[in-house]
Design a protein around this motif. Structure first.
Motif, PDB file in Angstrom:
ATOM      1  N   ARG A 143      25.515  49.416  36.096  1.00  0.00           N
ATOM      2  CA  ARG A 143      25.315  50.875  36.158  1.00  0.00           C
ATOM      3  C   ARG A 143      24.412  51.288  37.315  1.00  0.00           C
ATOM      4  N   TYR A 144      23.382  50.502  37.587  1.00  0.00           N
ATOM      5  CA  TYR A 144      22.379  50.916  38.565  1.00  0.00           C
ATOM      6  C   TYR A 144      22.510  50.205  39.911  1.00  0.00           C
ATOM      7  N   ALA A 145      23.580  49.468  40.112  1.00  0.00           N
ATOM      8  CA  ALA A 145      23.746  48.726  41.363  1.00  0.00           C
ATOM      9  C   ALA A 145      24.892  49.287  42.187  1.00  0.00           C
ATOM     10  N   CYS A 146      24.721  49.257  43.502  1.00  0.00           N
ATOM     11  CA  CYS A 146      25.825  49.589  44.395  1.00  0.00           C
ATOM     12  C   CYS A 146      26.333  48.332  45.102  1.00  0.00           C
ATOM     13  N   ALA A 147      25.815  47.159  44.707  1.00  0.00           N
ATOM     14  CA  ALA A 147      26.303  45.880  45.222  1.00  0.00           C
ATOM     15  C   ALA A 147      25.759  44.760  44.341  1.00  0.00           C
ATOM     16  N   PHE A 148      26.475  43.628  44.326  1.00  0.00           N
ATOM     17  CA  PHE A 148      26.008  42.386  43.717  1.00  0.00           C
ATOM     18  C   PHE A 148      25.797  41.376  44.834  1.00  0.00           C
ATOM     19  N   VAL A 149      24.659  40.711  44.837  1.00  0.00           N
ATOM     20  CA  VAL A 149      24.412  39.600  45.755  1.00  0.00           C
ATOM     21  C   VAL A 149      24.190  38.363  44.887  1.00  0.00           C
ATOM     22  N   VAL A 150      25.017  37.338  45.091  1.00  0.00           N
ATOM     23  CA  VAL A 150      25.077  36.211  44.176  1.00  0.00           C
ATOM     24  C   VAL A 150      24.696  34.925  44.903  1.00  0.00           C
ATOM     25  N   LEU A 151      23.607  34.312  44.481  1.00  0.00           N
ATOM     26  CA  LEU A 151      23.171  33.027  45.015  1.00  0.00           C
ATOM     27  C   LEU A 151      23.606  31.914  44.064  1.00  0.00           C
ATOM     28  N   PRO A 152      23.534  30.646  44.519  1.00  0.00           N
ATOM     29  CA  PRO A 152      23.956  29.548  43.649  1.00  0.00           C
ATOM     30  C   PRO A 152      23.257  29.570  42.301  1.00  0.00           C
ATOM     31  N   ARG A 153      24.066  29.462  41.259  1.00  0.00           N
ATOM     32  CA  ARG A 153      23.546  29.400  39.902  1.00  0.00           C
ATOM     33  C   ARG A 153      24.631  28.815  39.009  1.00  0.00           C
ATOM     34  N   GLY A 154      24.587  29.083  37.703  1.00  0.00           N
ATOM     35  CA  GLY A 154      25.510  28.464  36.766  1.00  0.00           C
ATOM     36  C   GLY A 154      26.371  29.449  36.014  1.00  0.00           C
ATOM     37  N   PHE A 155      26.597  29.171  34.724  1.00  0.00           N
ATOM     38  CA  PHE A 155      27.525  29.961  33.914  1.00  0.00           C
ATOM     39  C   PHE A 155      27.162  31.445  33.887  1.00  0.00           C
ATOM     40  N   GLY A 156      25.872  31.757  33.725  1.00  0.00           N
ATOM     41  CA  GLY A 156      25.480  33.156  33.596  1.00  0.00           C
ATOM     42  C   GLY A 156      25.842  33.966  34.818  1.00  0.00           C
ATOM     43  N   THR A 157      25.580  33.397  35.996  1.00  0.00           N
ATOM     44  CA  THR A 157      25.903  34.098  37.235  1.00  0.00           C
ATOM     45  C   THR A 157      27.402  34.232  37.422  1.00  0.00           C
ATOM     46  N   LEU A 158      28.152  33.170  37.102  1.00  0.00           N
ATOM     47  CA  LEU A 158      29.617  33.248  37.204  1.00  0.00           C
ATOM     48  C   LEU A 158      30.160  34.325  36.274  1.00  0.00           C
ATOM     49  N   ASP A 159      29.573  34.417  35.089  1.00  0.00           N
ATOM     50  CA  ASP A 159      29.985  35.439  34.134  1.00  0.00           C
ATOM     51  C   ASP A 159      29.772  36.832  34.710  1.00  0.00           C
ATOM     52  N   GLU A 160      28.584  37.083  35.248  1.00  0.00           N
ATOM     53  CA  GLU A 160      28.288  38.393  35.833  1.00  0.00           C
ATOM     54  C   GLU A 160      29.203  38.684  37.019  1.00  0.00           C
ATOM     55  N   MET A 161      29.413  37.681  37.864  1.00  0.00           N
ATOM     56  CA  MET A 161      30.232  37.877  39.057  1.00  0.00           C
ATOM     57  C   MET A 161      31.674  38.216  38.697  1.00  0.00           C
ATOM     58  N   PHE A 162      32.269  37.437  37.798  1.00  0.00           N
ATOM     59  CA  PHE A 162      33.669  37.678  37.452  1.00  0.00           C
ATOM     60  C   PHE A 162      33.841  38.956  36.643  1.00  0.00           C
ATOM     61  N   GLU A 163      32.843  39.315  35.853  1.00  0.00           N
ATOM     62  CA  GLU A 163      32.942  40.595  35.144  1.00  0.00           C
ATOM     63  C   GLU A 163      32.937  41.746  36.143  1.00  0.00           C
ATOM     64  N   ALA A 164      32.062  41.666  37.148  1.00  0.00           N
ATOM     65  CA  ALA A 164      32.029  42.715  38.173  1.00  0.00           C
ATOM     66  C   ALA A 164      33.364  42.798  38.908  1.00  0.00           C
ATOM     67  N   LEU A 165      33.915  41.640  39.277  1.00  0.00           N
ATOM     68  CA  LEU A 165      35.200  41.622  39.984  1.00  0.00           C
ATOM     69  C   LEU A 165      36.309  42.207  39.116  1.00  0.00           C
ATOM     70  N   THR A 166      36.280  41.909  37.818  1.00  0.00           N
ATOM     71  CA  THR A 166      37.289  42.460  36.909  1.00  0.00           C
ATOM     72  C   THR A 166      37.164  43.975  36.809  1.00  0.00           C
ATOM     73  N   LEU A 167      35.935  44.469  36.715  1.00  0.00           N
ATOM     74  CA  LEU A 167      35.721  45.916  36.627  1.00  0.00           C
ATOM     75  C   LEU A 167      36.200  46.624  37.897  1.00  0.00           C
ATOM     76  N   ILE A 168      35.965  46.003  39.053  1.00  0.00           N
ATOM     77  CA  ILE A 168      36.427  46.591  40.315  1.00  0.00           C
ATOM     78  C   ILE A 168      37.952  46.526  40.405  1.00  0.00           C
ATOM     79  N   GLN A 169      38.508  45.369  40.095  1.00  0.00           N
ATOM     80  CA  GLN A 169      39.961  45.170  40.187  1.00  0.00           C
ATOM     81  C   GLN A 169      40.721  46.151  39.301  1.00  0.00           C
ATOM     82  N   THR A 170      40.182  46.439  38.129  1.00  0.00           N
ATOM     83  CA  THR A 170      40.853  47.319  37.175  1.00  0.00           C
ATOM     84  C   THR A 170      40.423  48.782  37.313  1.00  0.00           C
TER      85      THR A 170
END
Length: 235
Positions: A143-170
């Motif tokens: 809600r409060y971001a105009c961009a995501f910047v993603v550094l190396p991490r694990g499941f939690g970061t992948l979850d956030e990243m793919f959710e953002a991509l899904t929201l944009i794609q749809t």
């Protein structure tokens, strides 16, 4: 069947409320009240934050880890460009990003999460909130971001990243930049997405264009600035 046990977190309590293996400790009314309270508190405290970037990275990065320095410098560049920085509020790369925001004199936000093991809020957070539920916390990251910047991490970061991509794609949210930092870490994933998801028609070739990669903090800031301009985000 073993005796039912108490839930370790409020997430487990609400998500496993129908399971006989987990004791139900709250009524549905109490659960809904808690969800509403978390959303209301987040909306109230982050109102007026202004342009911001959500940054994700490993809690395990130490201060002498190159990823820590990369996160700090990237956040500093974003801050100098006029963006507040939002992280998960914990240690490692999250701390580095909050520290970079502090270096630049912009608001440093930490959205901490209740976990079975304690995750202390880092010392560079100016505005901190703690959430019981992952899903209410996720709302704040988007809600409060105009961009995501993603550094190396694990499941939690992948979850956030793919959710953002899904929201944009749809088209559930506006098209905002999703930038993966430290490209060598992400190359294998992106190759697999091209070779399997695109090649097999699971996603369109254009969907991969939603993702940018960069190892240069200045370039990351430039990508975010350009994306904010496309979104008509006020500077």
């Amino acid at each position: 069947m073993p005796d039912a046990r108490r839930p370790a977190t409020f997430d487990e309590e609400i998500l496993n409320a129908e399971s006989p293996a987990v004791v139900s400790t709250e009524s549905e009314v109490a659960r809904l009240d808690r969800v509403r309270h978390e959303l209301d508190r987040g909306f109230s405290m982050l109102a007026g934050l202004g342009p911001a970037v959500s940054m994700f990275g490993s809690a395990r990065a130490t201060e002498d880890d190159p990823v820590y320095g990369l996160a700090r410098e990237t956040a500093r560049r974003l801050g100098r460009a006029g963006f507040a920085v939002i992280t998960g509020g914990g240690p490692g790369a999250m701390e580095a990003a909050n520290r970079g925001a502090r270096d630049a004199g912009v608001t440093s936000v930490g959205l901490n999460i209740e976990l079975p093991f304690e995750q202390a809020q880092n010392q560079y957070v100016d505005l901190g909130l703690t959430f019981h539920y992952f899903f209410t916390r996720k709302v704040m990251f988007v809600r409060y971001a105009c961009a995501f910047v993603v550094l190396p991490r694990g499941f939690g970061t992948l979850d956030e990243m793919f959710e953002a991509l899904t929201l944009i794609q749809t088209h559930k949210v506006r098209h905002f930049p999703v930038v993966l930092v430290e490209s060598a870490y992400w190359d294998g994933l992106l190759d697999w997405m091209r070779e399997r998801l695109v090649a097999e028609g699971r996603i369109a070739p254009a969907d991969l264009e939603l993702i940018r990669t960069s190892d240069d903090p200045g370039e990351v800031a430039q990508i975010v600035v350009q994306g904010a301009s496309r979104q008509a985000v006020p500077g």
